[in-house]
Each structure stands twice: as C-alpha cells, then as structure tokens.
Enzyme design. Structure first.
Site, PDB file in Angstrom:
ATOM      1  N   ASP A   2       0.837  -1.201   0.000  1.00 55.37           N
ATOM      2  CA  ASP A   2       0.000   0.000   0.000  1.00 55.37           C
ATOM      3  C   ASP A   2       0.875   1.256   0.000  1.00 55.37           C
ATOM      4  O   ASP A   2       0.386   2.380  -0.107  1.00 55.37           O
ATOM      5  CB  ASP A   2      -1.014   0.005   1.158  1.00 55.37           C
ATOM      6  N   SER A   3       2.198   1.053   0.077  1.00 56.40           N
ATOM      7  CA  SER A   3       3.138   2.165  -0.115  1.00 56.40           C
ATOM      8  C   SER A   3       2.931   2.808  -1.486  1.00 56.40           C
ATOM      9  O   SER A   3       3.403   3.912  -1.740  1.00 56.40           O
ATOM     10  CB  SER A   3       4.582   1.682   0.026  1.00 56.40           C
ATOM     11  N   LYS A  36      -1.344  -9.426   2.702  1.00 57.13           N
ATOM     12  CA  LYS A  36      -0.657  -8.952   3.905  1.00 57.13           C
ATOM     13  C   LYS A  36      -1.592  -7.988   4.630  1.00 57.13           C
ATOM     14  O   LYS A  36      -2.307  -7.227   3.983  1.00 57.13           O
ATOM     15  CB  LYS A  36       0.650  -8.236   3.537  1.00 57.13           C
ATOM     16  N   GLU A  66       8.793  -4.257  10.661  1.00 51.55           N
ATOM     17  CA  GLU A  66       9.246  -2.965  10.120  1.00 51.55           C
ATOM     18  C   GLU A  66       9.713  -2.046  11.240  1.00 51.55           C
ATOM     19  O   GLU A  66       8.996  -1.837  12.237  1.00 51.55           O
ATOM     20  CB  GLU A  66       8.101  -2.305   9.326  1.00 51.55           C
TER      21      GLU A  66
HETATM   22  O1  KIV Z   1       3.506  -1.151   1.691  1.00 51.81           O
HETATM   23  C1  KIV Z   1       4.659  -1.597   1.697  1.00 51.81           C
HETATM   24  O2  KIV Z   1       5.456  -1.391   0.775  1.00 51.81           O
HETATM   25  C2  KIV Z   1       5.068  -2.370   2.862  1.00 51.81           C
HETATM   26  C3  KIV Z   1       6.514  -2.745   2.979  1.00 51.81           C
HETATM   27  C4  KIV Z   1       7.316  -1.577   3.382  1.00 51.81           C
HETATM   28  C5  KIV Z   1       6.704  -3.909   3.873  1.00 51.81           C
HETATM   29  O3  KIV Z   1       4.257  -2.665   3.688  1.00 51.81           O
END
Ligand code: KIV
Length: 279
Positions: A52-53, A121, A190
C-alpha cells in the site's frame, strides 16, 4: 526475453517460503505495475509485494491511508500479469479488514479472485487475530506485519522505530507468536530494533521478513523505488539505494529536450520517407 526460461516447477509457493526458514535468506521487493514486476521477477526474488506504499510512491499521497481497494486491485492485476515466478502478495489497504471479520475475508478473497495474487498482507497484532484466522480458514495465505505499521500512523505519532522499551518489545513478541499461531505464513517486521527482531525470529516457526529490523531476520524487504533511487521525497535510514534511476531518468529526459530544441532529434534514422516512385 528473460535471463532464463521460466520453469513452472520453480514457481515460488507458500509452503516453499515457510520451508526456507533456517535454510536460506528470503527476499521480497515491491512492485505496483506490470513492467516493474517483470524486471523484479527476473531478478529471482522470492516474493513481490504490491504494497500500500503505492499510495505514496505511485499516487503521491502523504501516507498510505488514502489508497482504496479498487486502486490496490488495479495495481495488483498489473503486477500478476508481469510475474511468472515470484509469489505475489497483495497488501490489504486501510479499512479493508479492520471493520469486521466478514469484510476482511471478502477483501482478502478479492485479491486472489479478481487480481490473482497468491497471498495477502495485513497490519497489526492482537486486534486483527480474528481476521487472520478467518482469512486463513478461507484458504487464503496471510502475511502479518508488525512494528511500524503505517496504517496506524496517527496512533503511532509518526514513522518511528517500534518496540524500543522492554514492555513494547514483549508486546511485539507476543503479537508475533499469536500471529504465527493464527496461521500467518510469514511476518514482516518494520522499524524494529535488531535485537528485538532477532528474538522474534528465534521465537516463531514462520519466516520473519525485515525492513529496518536488522540482519537476523529470515528475509528482507525493500520498496523497489527506494532501492532504485527513484523515490527521494525522504530516504529512511534502513534503505540502501542500489542505483540512482531518478537521476538517470532526469538526465535522459534533459538530453531529449535539448536535442529536440536544437533540432538534433529526430534524425533521418528515426524518420520515415515516402516510397520511391520508379519510372
Ligand atoms: O507497503 C509496503 O510497501 C510495505 C513494505 C514496506 C513492507 O508494507
């Protein structure tokens, strides 16, 4: 086209990821589009996370809270079209699983059914255990995410290292054990102090995948746009930039502009003539 021909038997699976614990280090990178997935998959990483980044990296939001299910599914579909070998994990966005267990199963199912991801996730510990159990019961592999959980940024008060004190470290450890007992196949840690991540890694039977959690984790994950030097709004301490693709793109775009302005591009080799008239 690729480095080597894809062999279906090499497709990374959830049991394969779990079996790697204690045997070899695992790797995960993010991708949000077809082309990046294609190149990242060719590198041989085990997992591709449609994180979700993407809210920040692709859509320019300030944090990860605004990205929607539809946007996540749209990007996950593109990634699965570009991935042959790696296990694709779809990141469940803010408020797609927190509301109820039913909502969580339905949202998780959409990642597999509509976007062809192989796992999902989600962030959180004790508060999301019922959701994790129900999603796993539905046959959907779940990757947990503890420590700095960006969807709780308002509660955490910013992008800060988590689990620093004795009590906070113990809570992280308890959450990790509970998530593994609830059926998670792996766990992202994280921004957690390295000794705390090491203790968690030794205490759970599932692989831990660290980002800013030190070298003792069973695997590592990075945001591809960080690793490639494309995203420079801020660079967390735990990021290693393996290239400066942003600078290289800037240079290429500048050279193009100068050549067009100077009349040097397009040249004859980039232009089409008319067919010759004979006789
Ligand atoms: O959203 C994402 O990219 C993440 C990673 C930093 C683990 O959750």
């Amino acid at each position: 086209m690729g480095e080597r021909a894809f062999k279906p038997e090499e497709k990374v699976t959830v049991p394969g990821i779990m079996a790697a614990k204690g045997r070899r280090k695992l790797t995960m990178l993010t991708a949000y589009d077809y082309l990046t997935a294609l190149w990242v998959d060719r590198s041989g990483v085990d997992m591709i996370l449609v994180g979700d980044s993407l809210a920040m990296v692709m859509l320019g939001h300030e944090d990860t809270l605004s990205v929607t299910m539809e946007e996540m599914l749209h990007h996950t579909r593109a990634v699965t079209r570009g991935t042959q070998r790696a296990l694709v994990v779809g990141d469940m966005p803010f408020l797609s699983y927190q509301v109820s267990v039913e909502q969580a199963v339905e949202s998780a199912g959409r990642f597999l059914k509509e976007a062809r991801a192989q796992a999902v996730k989600l962030e959180g510990g004790a508060s999301v255990l019922p959701q994790v159990e129900a999603i796993v019961r539905a046959g959907i592999p779940v990757q947990g995410h503890l420590g700095l959980t960006p969807q709780s940024i308002a509660q955490l008060g910013g992008f800060k290292v988590q689990g620093k004190g004795e009590e906070a470290a113990k809570r992280l450890l308890d959450d990790a054990v509970a998530l593994s007992q609830a059926g998670c196949f792996s766990l992202v840690l994280e921004a957690v102090p390295a000794p705390v991540a090491e203790r968690i890694t030794q205490s759970v039977p599932i692989p831990t995948i660290g980002i800013g959690a030190g070298p003792a984790c069973d695997g590592q994950v990075l945001v591809t746009h960080d690793l490639a030097g494309l995203f420079d709004r801020f660079v967390p301490r735990f990021v290693k930039q393996y290239d400066q693709l942003g600078q290289r793109l800037l240079e290429a775009a500048r050279r193009y502009r100068h050549e067009v302005e100077a009349g040097a591009f397009p040249g004859p080799e980039h232009s089409f003539g008319l067919p010759r008239k004979d006789g």
